[in-house]
Design a protein around this motif. Structure first.
Motif, short mmCIF file in Angstrom:
data_model
loop_
_atom_site.label_atom_id
_atom_site.label_comp_id
_atom_site.label_asym_id
_atom_site.label_seq_id
_atom_site.Cartn_x
_atom_site.Cartn_y
_atom_site.Cartn_z
N THR A 58 0.86 -1.19 0.00
CA THR A 58 0.00 0.00 0.00
C THR A 58 0.89 1.23 0.00
O THR A 58 1.97 1.23 0.59
CB THR A 58 -0.92 0.04 1.24
OG1 THR A 58 -0.12 0.01 2.41
CG2 THR A 58 -1.88 -1.13 1.24
N SER A 59 0.43 2.24 -0.67
CA SER A 59 1.19 3.48 -0.73
C SER A 59 0.51 4.49 0.17
O SER A 59 -0.69 4.74 0.06
CB SER A 59 1.22 3.99 -2.17
OG SER A 59 1.93 5.21 -2.22
N ARG A 60 1.28 5.05 1.10
CA ARG A 60 0.73 6.03 2.02
C ARG A 60 1.62 7.26 2.00
O ARG A 60 2.83 7.17 1.90
CB ARG A 60 0.68 5.49 3.45
CG ARG A 60 -0.25 4.31 3.60
CD ARG A 60 -0.31 3.88 5.02
NE ARG A 60 -1.16 2.70 5.13
CZ ARG A 60 -1.17 1.93 6.18
NH1 ARG A 60 -0.42 2.19 7.20
NH2 ARG A 60 -1.97 0.88 6.21
N GLY A 61 1.01 8.39 2.14
CA GLY A 61 1.77 9.63 2.20
C GLY A 61 1.40 10.42 3.44
O GLY A 61 0.35 10.21 4.05
N GLN A 62 2.28 11.31 3.81
CA GLN A 62 2.03 12.14 4.98
C GLN A 62 2.64 13.49 4.72
O GLN A 62 3.77 13.59 4.25
CB GLN A 62 2.65 11.50 6.23
CG GLN A 62 2.32 12.24 7.49
CD GLN A 62 2.82 11.49 8.72
OE1 GLN A 62 3.48 10.47 8.61
NE2 GLN A 62 2.51 11.99 9.88
#
Length: 133
Positions: A58-62
């Motif tokens: 999964t690709s997550r950004g912050q």
């Protein structure tokens, strides 16, 4: 002369060489339709594949605009941040974590200070001895 800025000037077009076509060579020319071909110049080697276990990614950004504050802290309110800092600094884990980080940073600082940046590490002519002209 070397290094001087070039000065460009406009001149009229001038024919330097005029070579007439060679009719004997033109008769040897064979006109063909264009085609595509593939050429492989290396030997073919065998290839194996393996079925490996699939991983779901999964690709997550912050977005870090200001720190990594908990959700209940409003980063726009300075008073909320000060209150949270004071509360965190009283916790036992804060002191032990800070001591561990300082000890680790101190090791790297001592390593950095141990390097003599003025020492001659390479043998041979120095840059001053070389004639670069």
């Amino acid at each position: 002369e070397f290094g001087r800025t070039p000065e460009f000037q406009e001149y009229p077009a001038e024919v330097l060489v005029d070579i007439a076509p060679n009719t004997e060579v033109a008769q040897l020319w064979i006109k063909t339709d264009a085609y595509e071909t593939e050429v492989q110049c290396v030997p073919e080697l065998s290839e194996r594949s393996t079925n490996t276990e699939r991983r779901s990614l999964t690709s997550r950004g912050q977005l870090h605009v200001e720190g990594g504050w908990p959700k209940e802290i409003d980063v726009g309110e300075e008073e909320h941040k000060v209150r949270y800092r004071k509360k965190a600094e009283k916790e036992d884990w804060y002191v032990s974590s800070t001591k561990a980080l300082v000890a680790q940073a101190e090791v790297y600082i001592k390593q950095n200070n141990a390097v003599d940046i003025y020492e001659d590490y390479f043998v041979g002519p120095t840059p001053e001895d070389m004639d670069c002209n």
